[in-house]
Design a protein around this motif. Structure first.
Motif, PDB file in Angstrom:
ATOM      1  N   LEU A   1     -16.848 -26.581   7.843  1.00 32.80           N
ATOM      2  CA  LEU A   1     -15.885 -26.576   6.750  1.00 32.80           C
ATOM      3  C   LEU A   1     -14.583 -27.257   7.156  1.00 32.80           C
ATOM      4  N   LEU A   2     -14.074 -26.892   8.320  1.00 30.35           N
ATOM      5  CA  LEU A   2     -12.800 -27.434   8.791  1.00 30.35           C
ATOM      6  C   LEU A   2     -12.914 -28.920   9.142  1.00 30.35           C
ATOM      7  N   LYS A   3     -14.071 -29.315   9.672  1.00 31.71           N
ATOM      8  CA  LYS A   3     -14.286 -30.729   9.981  1.00 31.71           C
ATOM      9  C   LYS A   3     -14.269 -31.562   8.705  1.00 31.71           C
ATOM     10  N   ARG A   4     -14.957 -31.058   7.675  1.00 33.40           N
ATOM     11  CA  ARG A   4     -15.038 -31.803   6.422  1.00 33.40           C
ATOM     12  C   ARG A   4     -13.685 -31.870   5.723  1.00 33.40           C
ATOM     13  N   ALA A   5     -12.851 -30.857   5.946  1.00 30.72           N
ATOM     14  CA  ALA A   5     -11.518 -30.837   5.339  1.00 30.72           C
ATOM     15  C   ALA A   5     -10.474 -31.520   6.226  1.00 30.72           C
ATOM     16  N   ASN A   6     -10.932 -32.130   7.348  1.00 26.95           N
ATOM     17  CA  ASN A   6     -10.038 -32.824   8.280  1.00 26.95           C
ATOM     18  C   ASN A   6      -8.934 -31.929   8.819  1.00 26.95           C
ATOM     19  N   ARG A   7      -9.286 -30.671   9.144  1.00 24.46           N
ATOM     20  CA  ARG A   7      -8.328 -29.730   9.725  1.00 24.46           C
ATOM     21  C   ARG A   7      -8.502 -29.705  11.242  1.00 24.46           C
ATOM     22  N   ASP A   8      -7.376 -29.728  11.963  1.00 27.86           N
ATOM     23  CA  ASP A   8      -7.418 -29.612  13.421  1.00 27.86           C
ATOM     24  C   ASP A   8      -7.562 -28.141  13.809  1.00 27.86           C
ATOM     25  N   TYR A   9      -8.405 -27.866  14.775  1.00 26.62           N
ATOM     26  CA  TYR A   9      -8.567 -26.490  15.236  1.00 26.62           C
ATOM     27  C   TYR A   9      -9.155 -26.504  16.643  1.00 26.62           C
ATOM     28  N   ASP A  10      -8.924 -25.398  17.369  1.00 23.28           N
ATOM     29  CA  ASP A  10      -9.593 -25.220  18.665  1.00 23.28           C
ATOM     30  C   ASP A  10     -10.460 -23.968  18.567  1.00 23.28           C
ATOM     31  N   ASP A  11     -11.160 -23.645  19.649  1.00 24.78           N
ATOM     32  CA  ASP A  11     -12.106 -22.527  19.595  1.00 24.78           C
ATOM     33  C   ASP A  11     -11.397 -21.199  19.333  1.00 24.78           C
ATOM     34  N   LYS A  12     -10.205 -21.049  19.915  1.00 21.74           N
ATOM     35  CA  LYS A  12      -9.440 -19.813  19.703  1.00 21.74           C
ATOM     36  C   LYS A  12      -9.090 -19.653  18.227  1.00 21.74           C
ATOM     37  N   LYS A  13      -8.663 -20.765  17.593  1.00 17.61           N
ATOM     38  CA  LYS A  13      -8.303 -20.729  16.177  1.00 17.61           C
ATOM     39  C   LYS A  13      -9.539 -20.463  15.322  1.00 17.61           C
ATOM     40  N   LEU A  14     -10.668 -21.029  15.731  1.00 17.23           N
ATOM     41  CA  LEU A  14     -11.906 -20.838  14.976  1.00 17.23           C
ATOM     42  C   LEU A  14     -12.331 -19.373  14.988  1.00 17.23           C
ATOM     43  N   ILE A  15     -12.190 -18.722  16.143  1.00 13.74           N
ATOM     44  CA  ILE A  15     -12.509 -17.288  16.242  1.00 13.74           C
ATOM     45  C   ILE A  15     -11.575 -16.484  15.335  1.00 13.74           C
ATOM     46  N   GLU A  16     -10.294 -16.863  15.328  1.00 15.61           N
ATOM     47  CA  GLU A  16      -9.310 -16.182  14.481  1.00 15.61           C
ATOM     48  C   GLU A  16      -9.675 -16.343  13.001  1.00 15.61           C
ATOM     49  N   TYR A  17     -10.059 -17.564  12.607  1.00 14.64           N
ATOM     50  CA  TYR A  17     -10.451 -17.809  11.225  1.00 14.64           C
ATOM     51  C   TYR A  17     -11.688 -16.987  10.856  1.00 14.64           C
ATOM     52  N   THR A  18     -12.646 -16.942  11.766  1.00 14.77           N
ATOM     53  CA  THR A  18     -13.877 -16.189  11.514  1.00 14.77           C
ATOM     54  C   THR A  18     -13.571 -14.715  11.292  1.00 14.77           C
ATOM     55  N   GLN A  19     -12.718 -14.157  12.135  1.00 14.03           N
ATOM     56  CA  GLN A  19     -12.348 -12.745  12.007  1.00 14.03           C
ATOM     57  C   GLN A  19     -11.587 -12.487  10.705  1.00 14.03           C
ATOM     58  N   THR A  20     -10.727 -13.453  10.306  1.00 13.18           N
ATOM     59  CA  THR A  20      -9.963 -13.293   9.062  1.00 13.18           C
ATOM     60  C   THR A  20     -10.884 -13.304   7.851  1.00 13.18           C
TER      61      THR A  20
END
Length: 284
Positions: A151-170
């Motif tokens: 989802l984030l790749k297709r929306a051209n959003r920058d993220y790292d693994d820590k941020k991805l875990i945070e997004y998943t939990q949210t």
């Protein structure tokens, strides 16, 4: 010298009600958005409605104009009615999560980001099939992480693994209504725009495992273990008629197309249809 009379014990103080998170028209984080949603959806039923809606509208007016409106005033209901006419897309008199996302400017807005990726119920069901890799009827945290990464790749959003875990939990905190650490189809469908969430139409349809088995066997006329598009068409027409669902011919075509997006090359097997008609819990 006389002894002092013993003091009466102090009465325990009543716990203070949690303070409402401030509404603001500047960007809020995903976590702040979640806090606001949970505060105003005080009964946790997935809607802001009734007195909750009055309270929300009053706070929103303060955030927008620097002054509130008094619910006891004659003009309050009229102002709220005008507001709801603009935001309540399915005209049910309630604010749903996806509608709230249109009202509040949310930083890292998963809902709006999701719509760039999945704009229709058919695309949503196809995405569900892709990410529910074990066909369990749920997207678990590891599957959700993969979903959000794409989802984030297709929306051209920058993220790292820590941020991805945070997004998943949210996302889990937002949509995991029963707290089991995974998302059922109806929970995940709350990401959809209200007008595209065809599953809302089936909320009144609750089938037990035995009822579903009998239904599937009846419409699987040739007994080949799956339902094709024509058999599904007959099933949906009868189901809508039995439950007195007001569905247009074009709406029925849309529902059929969305459900068939779960199928395997036009073959809708028992597990896929069960996800839709038995909601997220199949009771014996």
């Amino acid at each position: 010298m006389s002894a002092k009379a013993p003091q009466a014990p102090k009465a325990p103080q009543a716990p203070q009600a949690p303070q409402a998170p401030p509404l603001q028209m500047a960007e809020i984080t995903a976590a702040q958005f979640l806090d606001i949603w949970r505060h105003f959806d005080s009964d946790g039923n997935g809607f802001i409605e009734g007195k909750e809606l009055e309270s929300f509208f009053k706070e929103l007016e303060i955030a927008r104009r620097g002054a509130g409106v008094d619910p006891s005033q004659a003009g309050f209901k009229e102002k709220m009615k005008e507001f709801m006419a603009n935001v309540d897309k399915n005209s049910d008199g309630k604010i749903e999560l996806s509608e709230l996302a249109q009202i509040l400017p949310t930083e890292e807005n998963f809902l709006l980001c999701f719509r760039e990726f999945v704009g229709s119920s058919t695309q949503f069901m196809a995405a569900w099939r892709r990410y529910d890799t074990d066909r369990s009827g749920y997207i678990e945290s590891n599957e959700l992480k993969g979903f959000l990464s794409d989802l984030l790749k297709r929306a051209n959003r920058d993220y790292d693994d820590k941020k991805l875990i945070e997004y998943t939990q949210t996302i889990l905190r937002m949509f995991d209504l029963n707290g089991d650490g995974k998302l059922g189809l109806s929970e995940m469908a709350r990401l959809l725009p209200v007008e595209e969430n065809f599953l809302l139409k089936f909320e009144g349809v609750t089938l037990t495992a035995q009822q579903f088995d009998a239904l599937f066997a009846f419409y699987d006329k040739d007994g080949n273990g799956y339902i094709d598009e024509h058999e599904l068409d007959a099933l949906l027409k009868d189901l809508c008629k039995k439950h007195k669902m007001d569905v247009s011919a074009s709406g029925l075509v849309g529902y059929k197309k969305s459900i068939m997006a779960l199928s395997d090359g036009g073959k809708l097997y028992r597990a896929e249809l069960q996800i839709v008609l038995c909601r997220d819990a199949v009771t014996p």
